[in-house]
Design a protein around this motif. Structure first.
Motif, PDB file in Angstrom:
ATOM      1  N   SER A   2     110.243   4.978 -33.200  1.00 33.04           N
ATOM      2  CA  SER A   2     110.212   6.114 -34.118  1.00 33.04           C
ATOM      3  C   SER A   2     111.628   6.579 -34.440  1.00 33.04           C
ATOM      4  O   SER A   2     112.609   6.113 -33.886  1.00 33.04           O
ATOM      5  CB  SER A   2     109.396   7.260 -33.504  1.00 33.04           C
ATOM      6  N   THR A   3     111.726   7.544 -35.379  1.00 31.91           N
ATOM      7  CA  THR A   3     113.031   8.003 -35.845  1.00 31.91           C
ATOM      8  C   THR A   3     113.873   8.597 -34.727  1.00 31.91           C
ATOM      9  O   THR A   3     115.073   8.323 -34.634  1.00 31.91           O
ATOM     10  CB  THR A   3     112.846   9.043 -36.953  1.00 31.91           C
ATOM     11  N   LEU A   8     118.811   8.546 -31.363  1.00 27.92           N
ATOM     12  CA  LEU A   8     119.418   8.635 -30.043  1.00 27.92           C
ATOM     13  C   LEU A   8     120.066   7.329 -29.632  1.00 27.92           C
ATOM     14  O   LEU A   8     121.066   7.337 -28.902  1.00 27.92           O
ATOM     15  CB  LEU A   8     118.364   9.044 -29.007  1.00 27.92           C
ATOM     16  N   ALA A   9     119.537   6.225 -30.081  1.00 28.99           N
ATOM     17  CA  ALA A   9     120.093   4.928 -29.691  1.00 28.99           C
ATOM     18  C   ALA A   9     121.571   4.841 -30.040  1.00 28.99           C
ATOM     19  O   ALA A   9     122.369   4.256 -29.299  1.00 28.99           O
ATOM     20  CB  ALA A   9     119.320   3.797 -30.358  1.00 28.99           C
ATOM     21  N   GLY A  10     121.964   5.446 -31.143  1.00 27.73           N
ATOM     22  CA  GLY A  10     123.356   5.421 -31.552  1.00 27.73           C
ATOM     23  C   GLY A  10     124.262   6.293 -30.711  1.00 27.73           C
ATOM     24  O   GLY A  10     125.491   6.243 -30.862  1.00 27.73           O
ATOM     25  N   ARG A  11     123.679   7.092 -29.838  1.00 27.23           N
ATOM     26  CA  ARG A  11     124.463   7.986 -28.985  1.00 27.23           C
ATOM     27  C   ARG A  11     124.592   7.453 -27.552  1.00 27.23           C
ATOM     28  O   ARG A  11     125.109   8.148 -26.684  1.00 27.23           O
ATOM     29  CB  ARG A  11     123.828   9.381 -28.985  1.00 27.23           C
ATOM     30  N   HIS A  34     110.185  17.758 -21.144  1.00 35.07           N
ATOM     31  CA  HIS A  34     111.187  16.761 -20.750  1.00 35.07           C
ATOM     32  C   HIS A  34     111.007  15.488 -21.580  1.00 35.07           C
ATOM     33  O   HIS A  34     110.657  14.427 -21.073  1.00 35.07           O
ATOM     34  CB  HIS A  34     111.099  16.490 -19.248  1.00 35.07           C
ATOM     35  N   ASP A  35     111.278  15.626 -22.875  1.00 35.43           N
ATOM     36  CA  ASP A  35     111.014  14.576 -23.845  1.00 35.43           C
ATOM     37  C   ASP A  35     112.307  14.187 -24.562  1.00 35.43           C
ATOM     38  O   ASP A  35     113.402  14.604 -24.183  1.00 35.43           O
ATOM     39  CB  ASP A  35     109.944  15.045 -24.841  1.00 35.43           C
ATOM     40  N   LEU A  36     112.168  13.399 -25.613  1.00 37.05           N
ATOM     41  CA  LEU A  36     113.334  12.933 -26.357  1.00 37.05           C
ATOM     42  C   LEU A  36     114.119  14.082 -26.972  1.00 37.05           C
ATOM     43  O   LEU A  36     115.351  14.031 -27.049  1.00 37.05           O
ATOM     44  CB  LEU A  36     112.890  11.954 -27.446  1.00 37.05           C
TER      45      LEU A  36
END
Length: 199
Positions: A2-3, A8-11, A34-36
């Motif tokens: 998902s978006t 977050l992957a880029g961080r 306690h999620d994304l």
């Protein structure tokens, strides 16, 4: 994916270990507080603290943010299991420090001469200073995390946690976080404690 995980992957703070990053994103992709979004907010607050002049090892603290609630099942050893995951999975140059920081989040009481611990603790607790709508959503998320606990026990436990926080001379350990968030956090704590008392 998902978006939110893609953003977050880029961080991810390491230039490689992308399989580990994806495992962590999958672990954080769950309901409750306690999620994304929580991970993203902690990373955002670390950026704000750094921009405000707080000095800390940004890579180690960012990695600790990624791991600090990576295991979250409402068990007493969640932080310990998260720390052990960091010890197993990270390069030796970061594993020990990241695990130490994750363990610090059990009580959020870093030593004054621990800038990394102070920054992580402050970024994690800065949700307490959120605007009312976000704060109320956070409280709802915490309740969802403890859905297995009855209302009376949850209210008593929540009140005890908040009272312990409110008794601290400062909620935040860095001067930058106190300037940014202390007053709003105190107001939210007082309001929620009053609500719990009326309940």
């Amino acid at each position: 994916m998902s978006t939110a995980p893609m953003t977050l992957a880029g961080r991810w703070p390491l230039p490689d270990h992308h399989d580990l990053r994806d495992e962590l994103l999958a672990a954080w992709d769950r309901p409750g507080y306690h999620d994304l979004l929580h991970l993203e907010e902690v990373l955002d607050r670390l950026d704000r603290l750094a921009a405000a002049g707080a000095g800390f090892d940004r890579t180690a603290v960012a990695l600790a943010a990624w791991f600090h609630d990576a295991v979250y099942e409402g068990a007493e050893d969640d932080e310990e299991r998260s720390a052990r995951w960091a010890e197993r999975a990270l390069p030796a140059s970061y594993a020990g420090e990241v695990a130490r920081l994750v363990r610090m989040t059990v009580h959020h009481r870093p030593d004054d001469d621990d800038p990394a611990g102070c920054a992580l603790s402050d970024a994690d607790l800065a949700i307490l200073a959120a605007p009312r709508e976000r704060y109320d959503a956070y409280v709802g998320g915490v309740r969802a995390d403890f859905a297995h606990v009855g209302d009376a026990d949850f209210r008593a436990g929540r009140a005890a946690v908040l009272a312990d926080l409110a008794a601290k001379p400062h909620l935040f350990h860095t001067a930058q976080a106190r300037d940014l968030w202390e007053a709003a956090a105190r107001a939210n704590l007082e309001r929620e404690l009053a609500d719990l008392g009326r309940g």
